[in-house]
Motif scaffolding. Sequence first.
Motif, mmCIF file in Angstrom:
data_model
loop_
_atom_site.group_PDB
_atom_site.id
_atom_site.type_symbol
_atom_site.label_atom_id
_atom_site.label_comp_id
_atom_site.label_asym_id
_atom_site.label_seq_id
_atom_site.Cartn_x
_atom_site.Cartn_y
_atom_site.Cartn_z
ATOM 1 N N CYS A 48 0.844 -1.198 0.000
ATOM 2 C CA CYS A 48 0.000 0.000 0.000
ATOM 3 C C CYS A 48 0.879 1.248 0.000
ATOM 4 O O CYS A 48 1.808 1.360 0.796
ATOM 5 C CB CYS A 48 -0.889 -0.026 1.230
ATOM 6 S SG CYS A 48 -1.795 1.490 1.505
ATOM 7 N N CYS A 51 0.049 3.311 3.592
ATOM 8 C CA CYS A 51 0.495 2.839 4.915
ATOM 9 C C CYS A 51 1.722 1.941 4.833
ATOM 10 O O CYS A 51 2.326 1.636 5.858
ATOM 11 C CB CYS A 51 -0.644 2.119 5.634
ATOM 12 S SG CYS A 51 -1.025 0.493 4.969
ATOM 13 N N CYS A 66 -6.942 -1.060 0.399
ATOM 14 C CA CYS A 66 -5.972 -1.645 1.328
ATOM 15 C C CYS A 66 -6.741 -2.272 2.478
ATOM 16 O O CYS A 66 -7.621 -1.634 3.057
ATOM 17 C CB CYS A 66 -5.034 -0.566 1.827
ATOM 18 S SG CYS A 66 -3.950 -1.127 3.132
ATOM 19 N N CYS A 69 -5.496 -0.013 5.871
ATOM 20 C CA CYS A 69 -5.881 1.391 6.105
ATOM 21 C C CYS A 69 -7.061 1.813 5.228
ATOM 22 O O CYS A 69 -7.479 2.960 5.303
ATOM 23 C CB CYS A 69 -4.687 2.309 5.866
ATOM 24 S SG CYS A 69 -4.255 2.493 4.133
HETATM 25 ZN ZN LIG Z 1 -2.778 0.841 3.518
#
Ligand SMILES: [Zn+2]
Length: 213
Positions: A48, A51, A66, A69
């Motif tokens: 991701c 994050c 994701c 997050c």
């Molecule tokens: Zn993420």
Amino acid sequence: MPEYKTEPFIVPSISGLLPVGERNPRVALTSFDPREKKVQVPSREVTCYECGRRSHVPSAALSANCIHCHAHLNMTDIELKPGSRRLTVRTLGNVTIAPDAVLSHLSVVCHHLDMGGRASGSFRCSGTLTISGGTRIEGSVQAASLVVNKGISVILTQGAALQDATIYGRVSGRIEASGCVRICRGGELCGDCCAAEIQVEQGGAHLGNWIRP
Ligand SMILES: [Zn+2]
């Protein structure tokens, strides 16, 4: 004082599901049987860009969220053409900057980036950043590997943080690499280089200090 014991009130026949024989086999959820063979969707691992954590997404998907997050992850390949007004690009796919494009104030996060035109801004690539057009980059540069093609002159005002670099052209700026920096024949690095290893081929030049991390 009398002692009360409450018996759990259980009705064993009510489970919310129809008996197996009465379920509609076309409705997947009500006919769920854990013994049934799972359909294996080909997936790939992605990191991701919001994050930094990894998750698996279907290989054919063009976008996903994701699982950590919930950020929206774009997975398409993007080409930035001359006159493009798009400044921010976030994708897990690859980005191409067209050879005749002159773009500044870009913020690009992608896998591979093929920079053919003159582009400035900040660039973060989980794959290879290939520079094949002379340019002056005012922002930060991070990439797994950097390739500067032959005959190309690149100025990195804020330097670059890399794993590996292969320089066929001319680079001005500070390079920090966790792996190897290779300056090939005809290539030149003008600036300090903080790298585990530096290889200067015959006909290549490094004008600056080599700082071992
Ligand atoms: Zn993420």
